[in-house]
Scaffold this active site. Structure first.
Site, PDB file in Angstrom:
ATOM      1  N   HIS A   1       0.849  -1.189   0.000  1.00 38.23           N
ATOM      2  CA  HIS A   1       0.000   0.000   0.000  1.00 38.23           C
ATOM      3  C   HIS A   1       0.886   1.241   0.000  1.00 38.23           C
ATOM      4  O   HIS A   1       1.883   1.300   0.729  1.00 38.23           O
ATOM      5  CB  HIS A   1      -0.909  -0.027   1.226  1.00 38.23           C
TER       6      HIS A   1
ATOM      7  N   ARG B   1      -2.760   1.250  -4.453  1.00 42.65           N
ATOM      8  CA  ARG B   1      -2.485  -0.186  -4.487  1.00 42.65           C
ATOM      9  C   ARG B   1      -3.147  -0.791  -5.711  1.00 42.65           C
ATOM     10  O   ARG B   1      -3.892  -0.118  -6.434  1.00 42.65           O
ATOM     11  CB  ARG B   1      -2.938  -0.874  -3.200  1.00 42.65           C
TER      12      ARG B   1
ATOM     13  N   LYS C   1      -6.957  -0.235  -7.736  1.00 47.02           N
ATOM     14  CA  LYS C   1      -7.642   0.895  -7.136  1.00 47.02           C
ATOM     15  C   LYS C   1      -7.604   2.093  -8.077  1.00 47.02           C
ATOM     16  O   LYS C   1      -6.835   2.129  -9.036  1.00 47.02           O
ATOM     17  CB  LYS C   1      -7.002   1.259  -5.793  1.00 47.02           C
TER      18      LYS C   1
ATOM     19  N   ASP D   1      -5.555   8.478  -7.050  1.00 48.07           N
ATOM     20  CA  ASP D   1      -5.825   9.417  -5.966  1.00 48.07           C
ATOM     21  C   ASP D   1      -4.642  10.377  -5.911  1.00 48.07           C
ATOM     22  O   ASP D   1      -3.491   9.949  -5.853  1.00 48.07           O
ATOM     23  CB  ASP D   1      -5.976   8.660  -4.649  1.00 48.07           C
TER      24      ASP D   1
ATOM     25  N   CYS E   1      -3.301  12.158  -3.671  1.00 41.93           N
ATOM     26  CA  CYS E   1      -2.369  12.142  -2.534  1.00 41.93           C
ATOM     27  C   CYS E   1      -1.196  11.200  -2.782  1.00 41.93           C
ATOM     28  O   CYS E   1      -0.105  11.404  -2.243  1.00 41.93           O
ATOM     29  CB  CYS E   1      -3.093  11.780  -1.244  1.00 41.93           C
ATOM     30  N   TYR E   2      -1.407  10.181  -3.629  1.00 36.69           N
ATOM     31  CA  TYR E   2      -0.327   9.243  -3.915  1.00 36.69           C
ATOM     32  C   TYR E   2       0.715   9.829  -4.859  1.00 36.69           C
ATOM     33  O   TYR E   2       1.735   9.196  -5.118  1.00 36.69           O
ATOM     34  CB  TYR E   2      -0.894   7.938  -4.462  1.00 36.69           C
TER      35      TYR E   2
ATOM     36  N   ASP F   1      -8.978  14.734  -4.362  1.00 38.52           N
ATOM     37  CA  ASP F   1      -8.624  13.364  -4.730  1.00 38.52           C
ATOM     38  C   ASP F   1      -8.668  13.194  -6.247  1.00 38.52           C
ATOM     39  O   ASP F   1      -7.692  12.800  -6.879  1.00 38.52           O
ATOM     40  CB  ASP F   1      -9.619  12.432  -4.024  1.00 38.52           C
TER      41      ASP F   1
ATOM     42  N   ASP G   1      -9.845  19.436  -0.160  1.00 42.60           N
ATOM     43  CA  ASP G   1      -9.572  19.353   1.275  1.00 42.60           C
ATOM     44  C   ASP G   1      -8.094  19.606   1.515  1.00 42.60           C
ATOM     45  O   ASP G   1      -7.285  19.585   0.595  1.00 42.60           O
ATOM     46  CB  ASP G   1     -10.007  17.990   1.843  1.00 42.60           C
TER      47      ASP G   1
ATOM     48  N   HIS H   1      -5.502  16.473   0.722  1.00 47.93           N
ATOM     49  CA  HIS H   1      -5.123  16.269  -0.677  1.00 47.93           C
ATOM     50  C   HIS H   1      -4.392  17.484  -1.249  1.00 47.93           C
ATOM     51  O   HIS H   1      -3.561  17.340  -2.147  1.00 47.93           O
ATOM     52  CB  HIS H   1      -6.353  15.929  -1.515  1.00 47.93           C
TER      53      HIS H   1
END
Length: 270
Positions: free
Chosen positions: A79, A122, A125, A128, A130-131, A236, A243, A246
């Site tokens: 992850h 991961r 999925k 996103d 943030c990754y 996201d 937010d 993110h």
């Protein structure tokens, strides 16, 4: 709280049998997140003693999964967030080269989606924003480990954590990349997008000595998909609300894609 008090707290949180740390003293989660937190704080405070580090690298190495990435605990699915914590912890311990670096890097590269350009956390999925940091920073650290392994034979005083020297040399490295880009005649591959946003996407190249992922595509996803142009902030993905979380990690990932340098840094160890 004094450094000695910090050290006492960390020592109390450590599980001798599991060779890692509770998130709180004797309670809370036991995984790579709390382990990384302790290592990072101890490194900053210069209290990273053998008592704290004993067998911790062994625990973090055992968190690497068959996919190549790291999970929160041994046997867990790889992850992005846990992966960053485990690999960064190993880097602090000077043991990142003991993991399967090639498998790790390949797992990270497979997390960048070809259509969107952003990273997923991961397997199977959605992307996103943030990754952009969690995965992008891990790929930057892979380059740091590789640079360290090729330079340590020349200079045994290599210190990857000397940020003062890093920033002193960043301007020189950035200038070198710009010269290489001009020499190669790179095009800004965003001509079909909004001019105002496209002008903020920096020219990068897979052959310019930067990072082993598509930095152009990541910048495009962050600026054109994750950014709330009307109201500010980042999200996201399109359709999600903006937010602070993110916004923080999207901007951190954008910084990595635009200006992260992985040149070797030499200094005298603490």
């Amino acid at each position: 709280m004094s450094p000695c008090s910090h050290h006492s707290l960390m020592r109390n949180c450590k599980l001798i049998l599991l060779t890692t740390f509770h998130s709180y003293s004797f309670i809370g989660e036991i995984d790579s997140r709390s382990t990384y937190t302790v290592l990072a704080v101890a490194r900053i405070l210069n209290i990273l003693t053998p008592e704290l580090t004993h067998s911790v690298a062994q625990f973090l190495l055992s968190c690497q999964s068959y996919e190549g990435g790291f999970g929160g605990e041994p046997g867990n699915e790889a992850h992005g967030g846990y992966n960053f914590c485990a690999f960064a912890g190993l880097l602090i311990l000077g043991a990142a080269d003991r993991c399967n670096l090639r498998a790790h890097e390949q797992w990270l590269q497979r997390r960048q989606m070809k259509l969107e350009g952003g990273f997923q956390g991961r397997t199977n999925k959605l992307v996103d924003s943030c990754y952009s940091f969690w995965q992008g920073a891990s790929l930057a650290m892979c380059e740091m480990v590789r640079s360290h392994s090729t330079s340590v034979a020349v200079d045994s005083c290599l210190d990857l954590y000397d940020m003062e020297l890093h920033f002193q040399q960043a301007e020189v490295a950035a200038h070198s990349v710009e010269i290489a880009a001009d020499r190669d005649g790179l095009e800004d591959d965003v001509v079909d997008l909004d001019d105002n946003l496209s002008s903020r996407i920096q020219k990068v190249s897979d052959t310019s000595g930067c990072l082993p992922f598509n930095q152009h595509a990541l910048q495009r996803y962050i600026l054109h998909c994750a950014q709330s142009v009307e109201n500010g902030g980042l999200r996201d993905k399109p359709g999600k609300p903006r937010d602070f979380y993110h916004s923080c990690y999207s901007l951190s990932g954008l910084s990595i894609a635009q200006s992260c340098k992985t040149i070797p840094i030499t200094s005298t160890p603490l």
